[in-house]
Scaffold this motif. Structure first.
Motif, PDB file in Angstrom:
ATOM      1  N   HIS A  58       0.850  -1.193   0.000  1.00  0.00           N
ATOM      2  CA  HIS A  58       0.000   0.000   0.000  1.00  0.00           C
ATOM      3  C   HIS A  58       0.882   1.238   0.000  1.00  0.00           C
ATOM      4  O   HIS A  58       2.097   1.161   0.210  1.00  0.00           O
ATOM      5  CB  HIS A  58      -0.939   0.000   1.215  1.00  0.00           C
ATOM      6  CG  HIS A  58      -0.240  -0.138   2.532  1.00  0.00           C
ATOM      7  ND1 HIS A  58       0.384   0.923   3.151  1.00  0.00           N
ATOM      8  CD2 HIS A  58      -0.035  -1.214   3.332  1.00  0.00           C
ATOM      9  CE1 HIS A  58       0.924   0.509   4.282  1.00  0.00           C
ATOM     10  NE2 HIS A  58       0.698  -0.785   4.425  1.00  0.00           N
ATOM     11  N   GLN A  59       0.284   2.388  -0.233  1.00  0.00           N
ATOM     12  CA  GLN A  59       1.035   3.635  -0.376  1.00  0.00           C
ATOM     13  C   GLN A  59       1.186   4.395   0.937  1.00  0.00           C
ATOM     14  O   GLN A  59       1.713   5.507   0.936  1.00  0.00           O
ATOM     15  CB  GLN A  59       0.329   4.535  -1.399  1.00  0.00           C
ATOM     16  CG  GLN A  59       0.217   3.926  -2.786  1.00  0.00           C
ATOM     17  CD  GLN A  59      -0.769   4.674  -3.655  1.00  0.00           C
ATOM     18  OE1 GLN A  59      -1.873   5.007  -3.219  1.00  0.00           O
ATOM     19  NE2 GLN A  59      -0.383   4.952  -4.894  1.00  0.00           N
ATOM     20  N   GLU A  60       0.728   3.813   2.031  1.00  0.00           N
ATOM     21  CA  GLU A  60       0.763   4.513   3.313  1.00  0.00           C
ATOM     22  C   GLU A  60       2.037   4.266   4.113  1.00  0.00           C
ATOM     23  O   GLU A  60       2.135   4.671   5.275  1.00  0.00           O
ATOM     24  CB  GLU A  60      -0.454   4.128   4.165  1.00  0.00           C
ATOM     25  CG  GLU A  60      -1.770   4.764   3.716  1.00  0.00           C
ATOM     26  CD  GLU A  60      -2.300   4.178   2.418  1.00  0.00           C
ATOM     27  OE1 GLU A  60      -2.261   2.943   2.259  1.00  0.00           O
ATOM     28  OE2 GLU A  60      -2.718   4.964   1.541  1.00  0.00           O
TER      29      GLU A  60
ATOM     30  N   GLU B 241       2.790  10.258  -2.234  1.00  0.00           N
ATOM     31  CA  GLU B 241       3.305  10.661  -3.548  1.00  0.00           C
ATOM     32  C   GLU B 241       4.634   9.983  -3.887  1.00  0.00           C
ATOM     33  O   GLU B 241       5.068  10.013  -5.047  1.00  0.00           O
ATOM     34  CB  GLU B 241       3.482  12.184  -3.593  1.00  0.00           C
ATOM     35  CG  GLU B 241       2.188  12.983  -3.656  1.00  0.00           C
ATOM     36  CD  GLU B 241       1.414  12.960  -2.349  1.00  0.00           C
ATOM     37  OE1 GLU B 241       2.056  12.801  -1.274  1.00  0.00           O
ATOM     38  OE2 GLU B 241       0.170  13.079  -2.390  1.00  0.00           O
ATOM     39  N   ASP B 242       5.288   9.390  -2.905  1.00  0.00           N
ATOM     40  CA  ASP B 242       6.556   8.699  -3.158  1.00  0.00           C
ATOM     41  C   ASP B 242       6.351   7.262  -3.636  1.00  0.00           C
ATOM     42  O   ASP B 242       7.323   6.552  -3.927  1.00  0.00           O
ATOM     43  CB  ASP B 242       7.418   8.681  -1.889  1.00  0.00           C
ATOM     44  CG  ASP B 242       7.932  10.057  -1.519  1.00  0.00           C
ATOM     45  OD1 ASP B 242       8.267  10.823  -2.430  1.00  0.00           O
ATOM     46  OD2 ASP B 242       7.978  10.365  -0.307  1.00  0.00           O
ATOM     47  N   TRP B 243       5.093   6.833  -3.726  1.00  0.00           N
ATOM     48  CA  TRP B 243       4.769   5.474  -4.165  1.00  0.00           C
ATOM     49  C   TRP B 243       3.973   5.521  -5.459  1.00  0.00           C
ATOM     50  O   TRP B 243       3.160   6.410  -5.671  1.00  0.00           O
ATOM     51  CB  TRP B 243       3.981   4.730  -3.091  1.00  0.00           C
ATOM     52  CG  TRP B 243       4.751   4.514  -1.826  1.00  0.00           C
ATOM     53  CD1 TRP B 243       4.740   5.279  -0.708  1.00  0.00           C
ATOM     54  CD2 TRP B 243       5.680   3.457  -1.572  1.00  0.00           C
ATOM     55  NE1 TRP B 243       5.593   4.773   0.242  1.00  0.00           N
ATOM     56  CE2 TRP B 243       6.187   3.657  -0.255  1.00  0.00           C
ATOM     57  CE3 TRP B 243       6.138   2.364  -2.312  1.00  0.00           C
ATOM     58  CZ2 TRP B 243       7.126   2.800   0.323  1.00  0.00           C
ATOM     59  CZ3 TRP B 243       7.070   1.509  -1.736  1.00  0.00           C
ATOM     60  CH2 TRP B 243       7.559   1.725  -0.440  1.00  0.00           C
TER      61      TRP B 243
ATOM     62  N   THR C  37       2.846  -1.802  -4.888  1.00  0.00           N
ATOM     63  CA  THR C  37       3.214  -0.499  -5.414  1.00  0.00           C
ATOM     64  C   THR C  37       4.725  -0.342  -5.315  1.00  0.00           C
ATOM     65  O   THR C  37       5.337  -0.785  -4.339  1.00  0.00           O
ATOM     66  CB  THR C  37       2.510   0.642  -4.649  1.00  0.00           C
ATOM     67  OG1 THR C  37       3.027   1.907  -5.087  1.00  0.00           O
ATOM     68  CG2 THR C  37       2.743   0.544  -3.156  1.00  0.00           C
ATOM     69  N   GLY C  38       5.325   0.260  -6.324  1.00  0.00           N
ATOM     70  CA  GLY C  38       6.767   0.465  -6.337  1.00  0.00           C
ATOM     71  C   GLY C  38       7.126   1.886  -5.944  1.00  0.00           C
ATOM     72  O   GLY C  38       6.383   2.835  -6.220  1.00  0.00           O
TER      73      GLY C  38
ATOM     74  N   GLY D  97      10.966   8.985  -3.591  1.00  0.00           N
ATOM     75  CA  GLY D  97      11.146   8.156  -2.410  1.00  0.00           C
ATOM     76  C   GLY D  97      12.529   7.538  -2.352  1.00  0.00           C
ATOM     77  O   GLY D  97      13.157   7.464  -1.288  1.00  0.00           O
ATOM     78  N   LYS D  98      13.040   7.117  -3.509  1.00  0.00           N
ATOM     79  CA  LYS D  98      14.373   6.524  -3.558  1.00  0.00           C
ATOM     80  C   LYS D  98      15.446   7.518  -3.127  1.00  0.00           C
ATOM     81  O   LYS D  98      16.409   7.160  -2.446  1.00  0.00           O
ATOM     82  CB  LYS D  98      14.665   6.012  -4.974  1.00  0.00           C
ATOM     83  CG  LYS D  98      13.733   4.901  -5.434  1.00  0.00           C
ATOM     84  CD  LYS D  98      13.993   4.556  -6.885  1.00  0.00           C
ATOM     85  CE  LYS D  98      12.974   3.568  -7.419  1.00  0.00           C
ATOM     86  NZ  LYS D  98      13.210   3.235  -8.836  1.00  0.00           N
TER      87      LYS D  98
END
Length: 224
Positions: A133-135, A170-172, A186-187, A192-193
């Motif tokens: 998940h994106q959380e 937003e980083d996912w 999700t990548g 995020g990297k």
């Protein structure tokens, strides 16, 4: 294996975690990975190997800091304070404090013919951690490779650890696998990297790995 450790790395995630804890867990994990017969690695996919690496590291961290691995399979985060040992399943699915750990072998060009036991660092073009998940806002991300050694078979070893506590939705990337029986995933995006790179914790003492990771994740250990 010898690692360069980030000076003064120390976080509170319901338990204290510092660079020495991480270094000890890395050593325990790498030693364990050598006890698995090479035929196992040759007959499982890299996703499964990543699961083994991540799982062992979680158990090693829990042992070192006096915490516990989340008792349920879909629990979040992966490592929680020992106070959570009697928590209900509903609480363990999203426990308020702890450490989430994700593991990746990195990306190489499509069509590459590298096999289990062959180092991937020379062909590495990307590093992407995935989540369900994106959380995920706080993450300890591991990278591993079949590191060249004196053994007949190059066993998988953790080559780097990164930590970020400021990830956002937003980083996912977009969540895939939302239809059918596929697992939702999700990548991590470039933003995020870069946050993960800036939060490097440990890097294998090898110029090839160190330079490649700094280039891919756009960070410099000299700036820290």
């Amino acid at each position: 294996m010898i690692y360069i450790l980030k000076p003064n790395f120390n976080i509170d995630c319901g338990f204290n975690l510092n660079g020495n804890h991480v270094n000890s867990a890395l050593d325990q994990t790498n030693r364990f990975l050598e006890t698995i017969p090479s035929t196992v690695y040759k007959n499982i996919d890299y996703k499964t190997t990543s699961s083994i690496v991540g799982s062992m590291f979680c158990h090693a961290i829990a042992d070192v800091v006096g915490a516990i691995v989340n008792p349920i399979e879909k629990g979040h985060p992966d490592i929680i304070p020992i106070a959570g040992k009697d928590a209900l399943e509903g609480e363990l699915r999203n426990y308020p404090v702890g450490l989430e750990v994700k593991c990746t072998v990195g990306n190489i060009p499509k069509g590459s013919k590298l096999r289990a036991g062959e180092p991937r660092i020379n062909a590495l073009v990307g590093i992407t951690w995935q989540a369900h998940h994106q959380e995920v806002t706080k993450l300890l991300g591991l990278v591993w490779d079949f590191v060249a050694s004196e053994y007949e078979f190059n066993y998988p070893k953790i080559t780097a650890a990164f930590y970020a506590d400021n990830l956002t939705i937003e980083d996912w990337g977009r969540i895939s696998g939302t239809k059918g029986r596929n697992t939702k995933v999700t990548g991590m995006k470039t933003t995020g990297k870069q946050k993960m790179g800036q939060g490097w914790v440990a890097l294998i003492e090898d110029p090839l790995y160190r330079e490649r990771y700094q280039k891919i994740l756009k960070f410099s250990i000299e700036e820290n």
